[in-house]
Motif scaffolding. Structure first.
Motif, PDB file in Angstrom:
ATOM      1  N   ILE A 118     -11.007 -13.883 -38.288  1.00  0.00           N
ATOM      2  CA  ILE A 118     -11.364 -15.300 -38.169  1.00  0.00           C
ATOM      3  C   ILE A 118     -12.875 -15.437 -37.994  1.00  0.00           C
ATOM      4  O   ILE A 118     -13.489 -16.364 -38.499  1.00  0.00           O
ATOM      5  CB  ILE A 118     -10.600 -15.938 -36.987  1.00  0.00           C
ATOM      6  N   THR A 119     -13.466 -14.501 -37.280  1.00  0.00           N
ATOM      7  CA  THR A 119     -14.910 -14.498 -37.056  1.00  0.00           C
ATOM      8  C   THR A 119     -15.491 -13.199 -37.600  1.00  0.00           C
ATOM      9  O   THR A 119     -14.898 -12.143 -37.400  1.00  0.00           O
ATOM     10  CB  THR A 119     -15.206 -14.577 -35.541  1.00  0.00           C
TER      11      THR A 119
ATOM     12  N   ARG B 202      -5.880 -19.190 -40.661  1.00  0.00           N
ATOM     13  CA  ARG B 202      -6.943 -18.280 -41.077  1.00  0.00           C
ATOM     14  C   ARG B 202      -6.623 -16.828 -40.790  1.00  0.00           C
ATOM     15  O   ARG B 202      -7.246 -15.939 -41.340  1.00  0.00           O
ATOM     16  CB  ARG B 202      -8.257 -18.669 -40.392  1.00  0.00           C
ATOM     17  N   SER B 203      -5.665 -16.586 -39.895  1.00  0.00           N
ATOM     18  CA  SER B 203      -5.297 -15.200 -39.628  1.00  0.00           C
ATOM     19  C   SER B 203      -4.154 -14.742 -40.532  1.00  0.00           C
ATOM     20  O   SER B 203      -3.673 -13.625 -40.407  1.00  0.00           O
ATOM     21  CB  SER B 203      -4.905 -15.034 -38.153  1.00  0.00           C
TER      22      SER B 203
ATOM     23  N   ARG C 137     -16.802 -21.721 -43.226  1.00  0.00           N
ATOM     24  CA  ARG C 137     -17.751 -21.474 -42.148  1.00  0.00           C
ATOM     25  C   ARG C 137     -17.216 -21.877 -40.796  1.00  0.00           C
ATOM     26  O   ARG C 137     -17.758 -21.489 -39.778  1.00  0.00           O
ATOM     27  CB  ARG C 137     -19.021 -22.277 -42.407  1.00  0.00           C
ATOM     28  N   THR C 138     -16.186 -22.705 -40.783  1.00  0.00           N
ATOM     29  CA  THR C 138     -15.649 -23.146 -39.501  1.00  0.00           C
ATOM     30  C   THR C 138     -15.003 -21.958 -38.822  1.00  0.00           C
ATOM     31  O   THR C 138     -14.167 -21.296 -39.413  1.00  0.00           O
ATOM     32  CB  THR C 138     -14.592 -24.240 -39.718  1.00  0.00           C
ATOM     33  N   GLN C 139     -15.423 -21.673 -37.599  1.00  0.00           N
ATOM     34  CA  GLN C 139     -14.796 -20.527 -36.943  1.00  0.00           C
ATOM     35  C   GLN C 139     -14.581 -20.726 -35.474  1.00  0.00           C
ATOM     36  O   GLN C 139     -14.966 -21.481 -34.776  1.00  0.00           O
ATOM     37  CB  GLN C 139     -15.600 -19.267 -37.171  1.00  0.00           C
TER      38      GLN C 139
ATOM     39  N   THR D 208      -8.927 -10.361 -36.145  1.00  0.00           N
ATOM     40  CA  THR D 208      -8.023 -11.127 -36.992  1.00  0.00           C
ATOM     41  C   THR D 208      -8.768 -11.750 -38.174  1.00  0.00           C
ATOM     42  O   THR D 208      -8.223 -12.604 -38.861  1.00  0.00           O
ATOM     43  CB  THR D 208      -7.321 -12.238 -36.189  1.00  0.00           C
TER      44      THR D 208
ATOM     45  N   ARG E 186     -10.740 -12.518 -32.327  1.00  0.00           N
ATOM     46  CA  ARG E 186     -11.091 -13.280 -33.531  1.00  0.00           C
ATOM     47  C   ARG E 186     -11.776 -12.406 -34.567  1.00  0.00           C
ATOM     48  O   ARG E 186     -11.616 -12.628 -35.765  1.00  0.00           O
ATOM     49  CB  ARG E 186     -11.966 -14.469 -33.157  1.00  0.00           C
TER      50      ARG E 186
ATOM     51  N   PHE F  70     -23.119 -16.487 -30.351  1.00  0.00           N
ATOM     52  CA  PHE F  70     -23.010 -17.897 -30.724  1.00  0.00           C
ATOM     53  C   PHE F  70     -24.241 -18.569 -30.163  1.00  0.00           C
ATOM     54  O   PHE F  70     -24.296 -18.842 -28.963  1.00  0.00           O
ATOM     55  CB  PHE F  70     -21.746 -18.521 -30.141  1.00  0.00           C
TER      56      PHE F  70
ATOM     57  N   ARG G  76     -12.095 -24.058 -31.281  1.00  0.00           N
ATOM     58  CA  ARG G  76     -12.959 -24.130 -32.458  1.00  0.00           C
ATOM     59  C   ARG G  76     -14.406 -24.141 -32.019  1.00  0.00           C
ATOM     60  O   ARG G  76     -14.772 -24.746 -31.048  1.00  0.00           O
ATOM     61  CB  ARG G  76     -12.650 -25.398 -33.256  1.00  0.00           C
ATOM     62  N   THR G  77     -15.210 -23.452 -32.773  1.00  0.00           N
ATOM     63  CA  THR G  77     -16.630 -23.531 -32.535  1.00  0.00           C
ATOM     64  C   THR G  77     -17.278 -23.780 -33.874  1.00  0.00           C
ATOM     65  O   THR G  77     -17.669 -22.867 -34.564  1.00  0.00           O
ATOM     66  CB  THR G  77     -17.177 -22.221 -31.964  1.00  0.00           C
ATOM     67  N   GLY G  78     -17.307 -25.023 -34.276  1.00  0.00           N
ATOM     68  CA  GLY G  78     -17.930 -25.369 -35.548  1.00  0.00           C
ATOM     69  C   GLY G  78     -19.365 -24.870 -35.535  1.00  0.00           C
ATOM     70  O   GLY G  78     -20.016 -24.902 -34.510  1.00  0.00           O
ATOM     71  N   GLY G  79     -19.827 -24.373 -36.677  1.00  0.00           N
ATOM     72  CA  GLY G  79     -21.135 -23.740 -36.779  1.00  0.00           C
ATOM     73  C   GLY G  79     -22.237 -24.490 -36.058  1.00  0.00           C
ATOM     74  O   GLY G  79     -22.695 -24.081 -35.010  1.00  0.00           O
TER      75      GLY G  79
ATOM     76  N   LYS H  18     -21.506  -9.984 -31.418  1.00  0.00           N
ATOM     77  CA  LYS H  18     -21.304 -11.341 -31.926  1.00  0.00           C
ATOM     78  C   LYS H  18     -21.992 -12.315 -30.983  1.00  0.00           C
ATOM     79  O   LYS H  18     -21.764 -12.295 -29.777  1.00  0.00           O
ATOM     80  CB  LYS H  18     -19.805 -11.656 -32.007  1.00  0.00           C
TER      81      LYS H  18
ATOM     82  N   LEU I 139      -7.273 -28.646 -36.631  1.00  0.00           N
ATOM     83  CA  LEU I 139      -8.322 -27.799 -36.067  1.00  0.00           C
ATOM     84  C   LEU I 139      -8.240 -27.807 -34.547  1.00  0.00           C
ATOM     85  O   LEU I 139      -8.242 -26.762 -33.910  1.00  0.00           O
ATOM     86  CB  LEU I 139      -9.696 -28.331 -36.467  1.00  0.00           C
TER      87      LEU I 139
ATOM     88  N   ARG J 174     -17.454 -25.637 -45.976  1.00  0.00           N
ATOM     89  CA  ARG J 174     -17.374 -25.971 -44.554  1.00  0.00           C
ATOM     90  C   ARG J 174     -16.149 -25.277 -43.917  1.00  0.00           C
ATOM     91  O   ARG J 174     -16.208 -24.772 -42.809  1.00  0.00           O
ATOM     92  CB  ARG J 174     -17.268 -27.492 -44.412  1.00  0.00           C
TER      93      ARG J 174
ATOM     94  N   GLU K 201      -6.837 -22.244 -37.179  1.00  0.00           N
ATOM     95  CA  GLU K 201      -7.161 -20.883 -36.777  1.00  0.00           C
ATOM     96  C   GLU K 201      -5.988 -19.956 -37.092  1.00  0.00           C
ATOM     97  O   GLU K 201      -6.162 -18.839 -37.570  1.00  0.00           O
ATOM     98  CB  GLU K 201      -7.466 -20.885 -35.280  1.00  0.00           C
TER      99      GLU K 201
END
Lengths: 332, 267
Positions: free
Chosen positions: A54-55, B107-108, B265-267, A52, A49, A15, A327-330, A13, B98, B262, B104
């Motif tokens: 999430i990613t 989302r799980s 895609r937010t992660q 779970t 992540r 980023f 959070r790591t917005g795209g 993965k 957020l 959006r 988060e």
């Protein structure tokens, strides 16, 4: 389909330019506590992540209880309970409402959700505070609420992301550890990430040491600690001269030659308490007495030093793929 | 009823049923927050009330309106302004969730992903109903009168609530893209300010310079205000209402999918 509770196979993965997971491999046996041990930024939270859902991993395969995290993510989510790093609770909801909301969102049905909340609040010592807004909770109480929430739908895998990193007093930490032990006794699999060797040692039957997005060592706590600097006994004397004389008589007791710095002597021993008794006898026999004495248990740094020849501190604070990013917005 | 609580248990609802149930759960959670922190709602009503008082008693006398009294002209504008600025709360709330890691956590969970946005916008719609009702009461106190009938008045309310709902989705997109709640708020304001003030909400367009009329006459706030005004004060109704509905539905059709995308895609 594998019998393992968690499988990571060559998972990558990124980023941007930061490689968070660099082909990590992992296998967790069901019904055990497995610890991912590593410094900040090693990729532990990214691994969590991915597991779970999430990613999404860029490459490789990850399964939880046999279900693929990408293609069967809904299945995975119904089997896992996540207690995240930040103890994110709904501040304005009471403890009970926090649990009931999760009960509803995990589709327990109202009656079951109410029952489960009551049981868990009681079990985690939150019954008295159950109807107070969570914003009034102490750090330890939040942690327990987060854990209770992760257990609402009786997941078969519980993931604890750095459960004690953010300021827990020793008593709360021990309570948390007891809860984790009780979980495993119930047959739940626990995956835990931590920066503390002591925590991994206390809880886990298997530890994987993670660095730069991959596993650099794996084994039982005993196996890992065997290669690591043993307990260090630190004694300070009245003068550098006394320190040197003490080092001479202590040399035969130390696993490696004692180090002397000013009036302070350090010797390493495999049996800490035993070594203290012997060391005190030895210096007493030549008429010396230390003014201070302490024991230092091996830390993550010592494990890293023995595995990689360098301490665990990351060379630079990781910017994006950091473990401590909520959070790591795209795009940025 | 609840025979098994097994997490893998056979679903007792259809997929749509679960989506509705999850959305309601999130809606309830957000409404509970408004109840627990009433200042969130109270502060969002103070500003429009001050606008009512300032325009009714300070500026109003200097603003000439075609037929009727200024307060009647004003209140439909105030209603639309209220729901428009209220929509910012959707973005701010999402950005807060957020930032705190709550999204988060959602989302799980094995819940419908659309429920987080659906529940937030629904809660804000309900909050808007409350706030606009309050503004109507304030309006009636300072002399506002409906010239049509209760039915038309209610249709007007629905038209402007739909507009607020559509804007909520726009600000949901902003909130999901902003690094924090403060930025979400700061981004929203300069977007809304020209839309609300360069519109027919407070003054007739004819008083503006030509270039500004070109903008003001063709933007959704003016269109919605004109429709609401027609419904509450009288005049031709069908065309303005259809135009307002088209704008709201168009904005909704644009922003809802973008916000959902959006969110995914937010992660």
């Amino acid at each position: 389909m594998s019998a393992a509770a968690v499988v990571l196979e060559n998972v990558e993965k990124r980023f941007g330019d930061v490689v968070a997971l660099d082909g990590i491999d992992l296998e967790v046996r069901p019904g055990t506590v497995f610890a991912l041990l590593g410094p900040n930024g090693a990729g532990k939270t990214t691994a969590v992540r991915v597991l779970t859902t999430i990613t999404r991993p860029d490459r490789g395969r990850a399964t939880v209880l046999g279900y693929d995290v990408v293609h069967q993510s809904a299945r995975v989510r119904s089997q896992i309970g996540l207690a995240g790093q930040y103890a994110a609770v709904d501040e304005n909801l009471t403890g009970r409402e926090n649990l009931r909301l999760i009960g509803r969102l995990t589709h327990l049905g109202r009656g079951t959700a109410n029952e489960r909340s009551a049981v868990l609040l009681d079990r985690f010592g939150l019954a008295a505070a159950a109807d107070r807004p969570a914003r009034t909770y102490s750090g330890g109480m939040r942690r327990r609420l987060v854990l209770a929430r992760a257990l609402m739908h009786e997941p078969r895998l519980v993931i604890l992301d750095e459960p004690t990193t953010t300021g827990l007093d020793p008593r709360s930490r021990n309570e948390l550890w007891d809860i984790v032990r009780a979980l495993v006794a119930d047959g739940v699999t626990v995956l835990l990430t931590t920066q503390y060797l002591e925590e991994a040692d206390q809880l886990a039957s298997e530890i994987a040491v993670v660095d730069h997005g991959r596993v650099i060592a794996q084994g039982t706590p005993e196996e890992l600690k065997a290669g690591v600097a043993p307990t260090t006994v630190v004694m300070t004397f009245d003068s550098p001269d006394a320190g040197r004389r003490a080092a001479d008589v202590l040399a035969p007791l130390s696993a490696s030659p004692p180090t002397v710095e000013g009036a302070t002597v350090e010797l390493s021993a495999h049996d800490g308490p035993g070594a203290v008794i012997e060391a005190l006898r030895a210096v007493d026999a030549v008429g010396l007495a230390p003014s201070t004495l302490s024991l230092r248990e091996p830390t993550l740094d010592d494990v890293f030093l023995s595995l990689t020849g360098r301490p665990a501190a990351p060379e630079q604070p990781p910017a994006d793929a950091s473990d401590d990013l909520v959070r790591t917005g795209g795009g940025r | 009823m609840t025979t098994t609580a097994a997490p893998t248990g056979a679903p007792r609802h259809s997929r749509l049923g679960w989506t509705v149930s999850d959305t309601l759960a999130i809606t309830g959670r957000n409404l509970l927050t408004y109840v627990r922190l009433p200042q969130l709602v109270i502060f969002s009503t103070i500003q429009p009330i001050m606008f009512v008082l300032v325009f009714r008693y300070v500026f109003g006398g200097a603003i000439a309106t075609p037929g009727g009294s200024y307060v009647d002209y004003l209140m439909p504008g105030i209603f639309v302004q209220t729901v428009a600025f209220g929509a910012i709360a959707t973005g701010v709330g999402l950005a807060e969730d957020l930032g705190k890691g709550l999204i988060e956590r959602f989302r799980s969970l094995p819940m419908a992903p659309s429920a987080v946005l659906g529940g937030r916008t629904t809660a804000d719609l309900i909050r808007n109903v409350f706030v606009v009702s309050l503004m109507a009461a304030v309006g009636f106190l300072v002399g506002f009168r409906v010239h049509t009938g209760p039915g038309s008045f209610l249709v007007g309310m629905l038209v402007l609530l739909l507009f607020g709902y559509a804007l909520s989705w726009g600000f949901a997109l902003v909130g999901l893209s902003a690094p924090n709640a403060e930025t979400a708020q700061a981004t929203a304001f300069p977007v809304l300010f020209p839309l609300v003030f360069a519109s027919s909400a407070f003054v007739p367009l004819e008083t503006m310079p030509g270039w500004l009329q070109a903008f003001a006459g063709n933007q959704p706030v003016t269109v919605t205000v004109d429709a609401v005004r027609a419904l509450m004060l009288g005049g031709p109704v069908v065309a303005p209402v259809l135009e307002a509905l088209a704008w709201s539905l168009g904005l909704l059709a644009l922003f809802a999918p973008l916000a959902v995308r959006r969110y995914r895609r937010t992660q």
